[in-house]
Design a protein around this motif. Structure first.
Motif, mmCIF file in Angstrom:
data_model
loop_
_atom_site.group_PDB
_atom_site.id
_atom_site.type_symbol
_atom_site.label_atom_id
_atom_site.label_comp_id
_atom_site.label_asym_id
_atom_site.label_seq_id
_atom_site.Cartn_x
_atom_site.Cartn_y
_atom_site.Cartn_z
ATOM 1 N N TYR A 118 43.620 40.732 56.921
ATOM 2 C CA TYR A 118 42.999 39.890 56.554
ATOM 3 C C TYR A 118 43.183 39.729 55.558
ATOM 4 C CZ TYR A 118 39.263 41.346 53.267
ATOM 5 O OH TYR A 118 38.791 42.464 52.216
ATOM 6 N N GLU A 119 43.690 38.123 54.986
ATOM 7 C CA GLU A 119 44.119 37.297 53.819
ATOM 8 C C GLU A 119 43.815 36.480 52.542
ATOM 9 O OE1 GLU A 119 48.391 35.211 52.554
ATOM 10 O OE2 GLU A 119 48.631 37.151 53.845
ATOM 11 N N ILE A 120 43.052 36.238 51.739
ATOM 12 C CA ILE A 120 42.025 35.236 51.384
ATOM 13 C C ILE A 120 43.471 34.300 51.517
ATOM 14 C CG2 ILE A 120 40.917 35.006 49.627
ATOM 15 C CD1 ILE A 120 39.604 37.365 49.998
ATOM 16 N N GLY A 159 32.798 47.468 45.588
ATOM 17 C CA GLY A 159 32.424 45.555 46.055
ATOM 18 C C GLY A 159 34.569 45.655 46.244
ATOM 19 N N TYR A 160 34.123 43.917 45.460
ATOM 20 C CA TYR A 160 35.257 42.806 45.992
ATOM 21 C C TYR A 160 35.975 43.579 45.374
ATOM 22 C CZ TYR A 160 32.424 39.272 47.964
ATOM 23 O OH TYR A 160 31.686 38.562 48.620
ATOM 24 N N SER A 161 36.341 44.593 43.603
ATOM 25 C CA SER A 161 37.479 45.338 43.248
ATOM 26 C C SER A 161 38.414 46.553 44.270
ATOM 27 C CB SER A 161 35.953 46.014 42.136
ATOM 28 O OG SER A 161 36.471 47.720 42.769
ATOM 29 N N SER A 162 37.234 46.788 45.248
ATOM 30 C CA SER A 162 38.183 46.997 46.454
ATOM 31 C C SER A 162 39.580 46.240 46.843
ATOM 32 C CB SER A 162 37.316 47.542 46.838
ATOM 33 O OG SER A 162 36.580 47.237 48.285
ATOM 34 N N GLU A 163 39.221 45.525 46.920
ATOM 35 C CA GLU A 163 40.548 44.508 48.059
ATOM 36 C C GLU A 163 41.318 44.326 47.385
ATOM 37 O OE1 GLU A 163 38.313 41.243 50.837
ATOM 38 O OE2 GLU A 163 37.814 40.719 48.136
ATOM 39 N N GLY A 164 42.220 43.478 47.081
ATOM 40 C CA GLY A 164 43.283 42.827 46.986
ATOM 41 C C GLY A 164 43.750 41.807 46.130
ATOM 42 N N ALA A 165 44.662 41.524 45.448
ATOM 43 C CA ALA A 165 44.441 39.922 44.930
ATOM 44 C C ALA A 165 44.283 39.134 46.188
ATOM 45 C CB ALA A 165 45.616 40.041 43.840
ATOM 46 N N ILE A 166 43.939 37.977 45.951
ATOM 47 C CA ILE A 166 43.743 37.279 46.566
ATOM 48 C C ILE A 166 45.341 36.711 46.930
ATOM 49 C CG2 ILE A 166 43.512 34.665 46.431
ATOM 50 C CD1 ILE A 166 40.801 34.633 44.867
ATOM 51 N N GLY A 167 45.513 36.378 48.535
ATOM 52 C CA GLY A 167 46.837 36.320 48.958
ATOM 53 C C GLY A 167 47.718 36.728 48.875
#
Length: 273
Positions: A118-120, A159-167
Motif C-alpha cells: 500500500y501507499e498513502i 507503530g507508524y515509524s515502521s512505515e515508509g514516508a507518505i507517497g
C-alpha cells in the motif's frame, strides 16, 4: 498450374498448423507466467472481489484506478470508511459453516501468507495520524461465532515509524502483526503463525472472506492505494481493464513461439515440379 495450386495448398496447411502451434505456446506462456497471480480488473463480484455500497460510508469508496503500483493500476481506498472484499458480502458476514453456504475459503492455517502492498497518497488528509494506514482483515468463523485478524500499521513494532514516508510503498509479509478483534487488545498483535500457537483451535476455524479498506474516523479526505494482496498462495494484482497486459514471461514464451514458427518455415524446401 496444377503443381502451383498443390504447392499453395500444402503451404496454407503448413502455415495454419504453425500458427496453431504458436497460439498453443502463447497460451502456455500465460499459464506459466501468471501461475499464482490473478489480475483483477473489476469489483462487480465476477472475479470474487466487490465493494459493497452499504459498507462504504461517509464518502468512502473502493475503486480500481490507473495509479501504478505493480503494473498499470491499483486499488484506491478512500475514507471515511471503505471496504473492498473477497468472498462477497456473504463471505464477510454470512457463516460459511451454514448449510448451503458457498463462501468457505479454507482454514485460518492456510492464510499465514496474508499480506499486501500500500501507499498513502501525498494528497491524503487524515483526521487521525497522517500516516494512518489502510487495514487488511481476515474474517473467519468458529462455529457460529465470527471473528477477525486485523493488520494496521499503528500496531506494528514501532507503530507508524515502521512505515515508509507518505507517497512511498509499504509491503507487509508473513512477519507482520495482526491482532485478534475479539480479544479487544490491539497492542497484543502477533504474526498469524504465532497466533495459531497462541490461540488453540484458531488454525481450524473457517475463513469466509478477507478485505482491505479504511476504518471509520479517517475522514473523507483520506486516500491510499493498495495492490498485490496475497492470500492462501494467490496474489491479486489490481489493474485497469486497458492496463491488464501479459507478464514478461508471457511475452518471452510468445516470442519463442513465433521464432519457432519462422524457423519451421525457413526449413521448408521448395516443391519441385
Amino acid at each position: 498450374f496444377s503443381v502451383k495450386r498443390r504447392e499453395n495448398k500444402i503451404l496454407k496447411k503448413y502455415i495454419l498448423g504453425t500458427l496453431a502451434a504458436t497460439v498453443s505456446v502463447f497460451a502456455l506462456g500465460i499459464s506459466v507466467a501468471q501461475a499464482g497471480t490473478v489480475v483483477v480488473t473489476t469489483l462487480d463480484g465476477t472475479q470474487g472481489w466487490n465493494s459493497p455500497a452499504g459498507e462504504n460510508t461517509g464518502g468512502g469508496s473502493g475503486t480500481i484506478t490507473a495509479t501504478p503500483i505493480d503494473g498499470n493500476g491499483s486499488l484506491a481506498v478512500a475514507g471515511d470508511r471503505s471496504r473492498v472484499v473477497f468472498g462477497g458480502l456473504a463471505g464477510l458476514y454470512g457463516n460459511p459453516n451454514a448449510p448451503g453456504a458457498t463462501n468457505n475459503l479454507g482454514t485460518v492455517a492456510q492464510f499465514t501468507d496474508l499480506s499486501f502492498t500500500y501507499e498513502i497518497d501525498p494528497a491524503s488528509v487524515s483526521l487521525l495520524d497522517p500516516k494512518y494506514s489502510p487495514a487488511l482483515r481476515l474474517v473467519f468463523w468458529n462455529g457460529t461465532t465470527k471473528d477477525e485478524l486485523v493488520y494496521e500499521a499503528a500496531y506494528q513494532t514501532g507503530g507508524y515509524s515502521s512505515e515508509g514516508a507518505i507517497g512511498t510503498l509499504n509491503t507487509t509479509d508473513s512477519n507482520s502483526l495482526f491482532y485478534l478483534k475479539s480479544e479487544g487488545n490491539e497492542n497484543h498483535a502477533m504474526s498469524i503463525t504465532n497466533g495459531l500457537s497462541a490461540y488453540p483451535g484458531l488454525a481450524d476455524d473457517t475463513v469466509g472472506g478477507f478485505y482491505v479498506g479504511v476504518g471509520s474516523s479517517a475522514g473523507s479526505g483520506y486516500l491510499a492505494h493498495v495492490d498485490d494482496v496475497v492470500a492462501n498462495g494467490t496474489k491479486y494484482n489490481f489493474e485497469t481493464g486497458s492496463g491488464a497486459v501479459p507478464e514478461p514471461g508471457t511475452w518471452a514464451l510468445m516470442i519463442m513461439g513465433f521464432g519457432s514458427a519462422g524457423a519451421m518455415l525457413r526449413r521448408r524446401r521448395p516443391a519441385t515440379a
